[in-house]
Scaffold this motif. Sequence first.
Motif, PDB file in Angstrom:
ATOM      1  N   PHE A 173      -8.675  -8.038   7.503  1.00  0.00           N
ATOM      2  CA  PHE A 173      -9.800  -7.999   6.572  1.00  0.00           C
ATOM      3  C   PHE A 173      -9.759  -9.218   5.650  1.00  0.00           C
ATOM      4  O   PHE A 173      -8.754  -9.476   4.979  1.00  0.00           O
ATOM      5  N   ASN A 174     -10.857  -9.945   5.622  1.00  0.00           N
ATOM      6  CA  ASN A 174     -10.941 -11.175   4.849  1.00  0.00           C
ATOM      7  C   ASN A 174     -11.459 -10.867   3.445  1.00  0.00           C
ATOM      8  O   ASN A 174     -12.607 -11.165   3.098  1.00  0.00           O
ATOM      9  N   VAL A 175     -10.609 -10.249   2.632  1.00  0.00           N
ATOM     10  CA  VAL A 175     -10.964  -9.939   1.249  1.00  0.00           C
ATOM     11  C   VAL A 175      -9.952 -10.608   0.326  1.00  0.00           C
ATOM     12  O   VAL A 175      -8.902 -11.084   0.758  1.00  0.00           O
ATOM     13  N   SER A 176     -10.252 -10.646  -0.945  1.00  0.00           N
ATOM     14  CA  SER A 176      -9.416 -11.354  -1.912  1.00  0.00           C
ATOM     15  C   SER A 176      -8.097 -10.623  -2.147  1.00  0.00           C
ATOM     16  O   SER A 176      -7.974  -9.411  -1.901  1.00  0.00           O
ATOM     17  N   LEU A 177      -7.116 -11.360  -2.682  1.00  0.00           N
ATOM     18  CA  LEU A 177      -5.842 -10.740  -3.045  1.00  0.00           C
ATOM     19  C   LEU A 177      -6.041  -9.730  -4.174  1.00  0.00           C
ATOM     20  O   LEU A 177      -5.337  -8.714  -4.237  1.00  0.00           O
ATOM     21  N   GLN A 178      -7.010 -10.003  -5.048  1.00  0.00           N
ATOM     22  CA  GLN A 178      -7.314  -9.038  -6.114  1.00  0.00           C
ATOM     23  C   GLN A 178      -7.748  -7.705  -5.517  1.00  0.00           C
ATOM     24  O   GLN A 178      -7.384  -6.636  -6.016  1.00  0.00           O
ATOM     25  N   ARG A 179      -8.526  -7.775  -4.425  1.00  0.00           N
ATOM     26  CA  ARG A 179      -8.985  -6.546  -3.787  1.00  0.00           C
ATOM     27  C   ARG A 179      -7.821  -5.810  -3.129  1.00  0.00           C
ATOM     28  O   ARG A 179      -7.680  -4.589  -3.245  1.00  0.00           O
ATOM     29  N   PHE A 180      -6.963  -6.554  -2.432  1.00  0.00           N
ATOM     30  CA  PHE A 180      -5.782  -5.940  -1.819  1.00  0.00           C
ATOM     31  C   PHE A 180      -4.902  -5.283  -2.875  1.00  0.00           C
ATOM     32  O   PHE A 180      -4.397  -4.171  -2.677  1.00  0.00           O
ATOM     33  N   SER A 181      -4.693  -5.968  -3.985  1.00  0.00           N
ATOM     34  CA  SER A 181      -3.823  -5.420  -5.024  1.00  0.00           C
ATOM     35  C   SER A 181      -4.416  -4.138  -5.604  1.00  0.00           C
ATOM     36  O   SER A 181      -3.699  -3.151  -5.816  1.00  0.00           O
ATOM     37  N   TYR A 182      -5.728  -4.130  -5.852  1.00  0.00           N
ATOM     38  CA  TYR A 182      -6.386  -2.935  -6.390  1.00  0.00           C
ATOM     39  C   TYR A 182      -6.255  -1.755  -5.438  1.00  0.00           C
ATOM     40  O   TYR A 182      -5.937  -0.633  -5.852  1.00  0.00           O
ATOM     41  N   MET A 183      -6.455  -2.002  -4.152  1.00  0.00           N
ATOM     42  CA  MET A 183      -6.432  -0.921  -3.170  1.00  0.00           C
ATOM     43  C   MET A 183      -5.035  -0.358  -2.942  1.00  0.00           C
ATOM     44  O   MET A 183      -4.881   0.768  -2.477  1.00  0.00           O
ATOM     45  N   THR A 184      -4.014  -1.134  -3.273  1.00  0.00           N
ATOM     46  CA  THR A 184      -2.642  -0.641  -3.128  1.00  0.00           C
ATOM     47  C   THR A 184      -2.094  -0.111  -4.450  1.00  0.00           C
ATOM     48  O   THR A 184      -0.905   0.205  -4.548  1.00  0.00           O
ATOM     49  N   GLY A 185      -2.954  -0.032  -5.473  1.00  0.00           N
ATOM     50  CA  GLY A 185      -2.552   0.558  -6.748  1.00  0.00           C
ATOM     51  C   GLY A 185      -1.671  -0.329  -7.588  1.00  0.00           C
ATOM     52  O   GLY A 185      -0.788   0.156  -8.311  1.00  0.00           O
ATOM     53  N   ARG A 186      -1.918  -1.646  -7.548  1.00  0.00           N
ATOM     54  CA  ARG A 186      -1.081  -2.597  -8.264  1.00  0.00           C
ATOM     55  C   ARG A 186      -1.934  -3.615  -9.015  1.00  0.00           C
ATOM     56  O   ARG A 186      -3.067  -3.894  -8.627  1.00  0.00           O
ATOM     57  N   SER A 187      -1.350  -4.201 -10.033  1.00  0.00           N
ATOM     58  CA  SER A 187      -1.948  -5.383 -10.643  1.00  0.00           C
ATOM     59  C   SER A 187      -1.715  -6.534  -9.684  1.00  0.00           C
ATOM     60  O   SER A 187      -0.885  -6.456  -8.771  1.00  0.00           O
ATOM     61  N   LEU A 188      -2.430  -7.638  -9.886  1.00  0.00           N
ATOM     62  CA  LEU A 188      -2.273  -8.778  -8.993  1.00  0.00           C
ATOM     63  C   LEU A 188      -0.850  -9.331  -9.050  1.00  0.00           C
ATOM     64  O   LEU A 188      -0.263  -9.670  -8.018  1.00  0.00           O
ATOM     65  N   SER A 189      -0.287  -9.410 -10.245  1.00  0.00           N
ATOM     66  CA  SER A 189       1.073  -9.936 -10.378  1.00  0.00           C
ATOM     67  C   SER A 189       2.088  -9.011  -9.709  1.00  0.00           C
ATOM     68  O   SER A 189       3.025  -9.481  -9.046  1.00  0.00           O
ATOM     69  N   ALA A 190       1.910  -7.700  -9.855  1.00  0.00           N
ATOM     70  CA  ALA A 190       2.825  -6.750  -9.217  1.00  0.00           C
ATOM     71  C   ALA A 190       2.669  -6.794  -7.702  1.00  0.00           C
ATOM     72  O   ALA A 190       3.665  -6.670  -6.960  1.00  0.00           O
ATOM     73  N   PHE A 191       1.444  -6.982  -7.231  1.00  0.00           N
ATOM     74  CA  PHE A 191       1.190  -7.084  -5.792  1.00  0.00           C
ATOM     75  C   PHE A 191       1.936  -8.279  -5.208  1.00  0.00           C
ATOM     76  O   PHE A 191       2.628  -8.166  -4.190  1.00  0.00           O
ATOM     77  N   LYS A 192       1.815  -9.443  -5.862  1.00  0.00           N
ATOM     78  CA  LYS A 192       2.481 -10.646  -5.365  1.00  0.00           C
ATOM     79  C   LYS A 192       3.998 -10.492  -5.408  1.00  0.00           C
ATOM     80  O   LYS A 192       4.705 -10.920  -4.484  1.00  0.00           O
ATOM     81  N   ARG A 193       4.510  -9.875  -6.474  1.00  0.00           N
ATOM     82  CA  ARG A 193       5.959  -9.672  -6.598  1.00  0.00           C
ATOM     83  C   ARG A 193       6.483  -8.739  -5.511  1.00  0.00           C
ATOM     84  O   ARG A 193       7.476  -9.035  -4.837  1.00  0.00           O
ATOM     85  N   ASP A 194       5.803  -7.618  -5.314  1.00  0.00           N
ATOM     86  CA  ASP A 194       6.234  -6.662  -4.293  1.00  0.00           C
ATOM     87  C   ASP A 194       6.086  -7.249  -2.900  1.00  0.00           C
ATOM     88  O   ASP A 194       6.912  -7.001  -2.010  1.00  0.00           O
TER      89      ASP A 194
END
Length: 261
Positions: A173-194
Amino acid sequence: MRAITKDKKSAILREQFIPDHVFFYIQKGGIRFFDGDQNYPFHEGQCGIALKNRLAKFSLLDSIDEFEPIIICFEEAFLKDFLQKHPRAIAANPSKNAFINVAPTMLIDEFIRSLKPYHKDVMELDEAFEALKHEELLLILLRNQPELANLLFDFGIPEKINLEAFMNRNFTFNVSLQRFSYMTGRSLSAFKRDFKAIFNETPSRWLVQRRLEEAFFLLQKKNRKPSEIYLELGFETLAHFSTSFKKRFGLNPTALIEKNT
């Protein structure tokens, strides 16, 4: 919230994230939805609900030239107002599926026919009657399938989920990292860290590499064509796909096909 019809592929194939619950009725043609896990085909006369906060890809069914859906979005503000007017007990019941089949009934068929006098422009509803028609539809849906209330009136945000499983299922799926982070229940910074801790790579680089690996498999093992797969794998243009593929594997996608024949 609006009811519209579309007969152009480009008008309905662009959106991959579903921000609101959407009721759809297929007037002509047919469509196939893919949520990263399974396909959901809908044909003329069928209807369903696309659930919010999901990813989906859309493709018109083969050999069907015309496609006309009626689409009605149930925004959160409308649903909250509806719940105040029509209180009911709600039990949280999250669905693993992104699409819910709605059983066809005479009431739904009559509702679809009743929309015609209120259409304007490209089948957009007259604003004076829009809220009333949406309320009427929702009352019909809940009468026929009361369990829908547990899905439609869930106003919570996505909870933190297994990141590795989610990304391996939804990397095309060609969506933004912000969208991926939201859908996994994380902030963008937490998404990148995890993400870094799990995959030992940045999300952007991992997504490109994972898509290219899948492309190599589809071309070599499934005899697919580059023009058939680049969009479904999340590349925006065939040229970008071919350049990235050659940089990763040292040969063009077409060269890999010729090498296998």
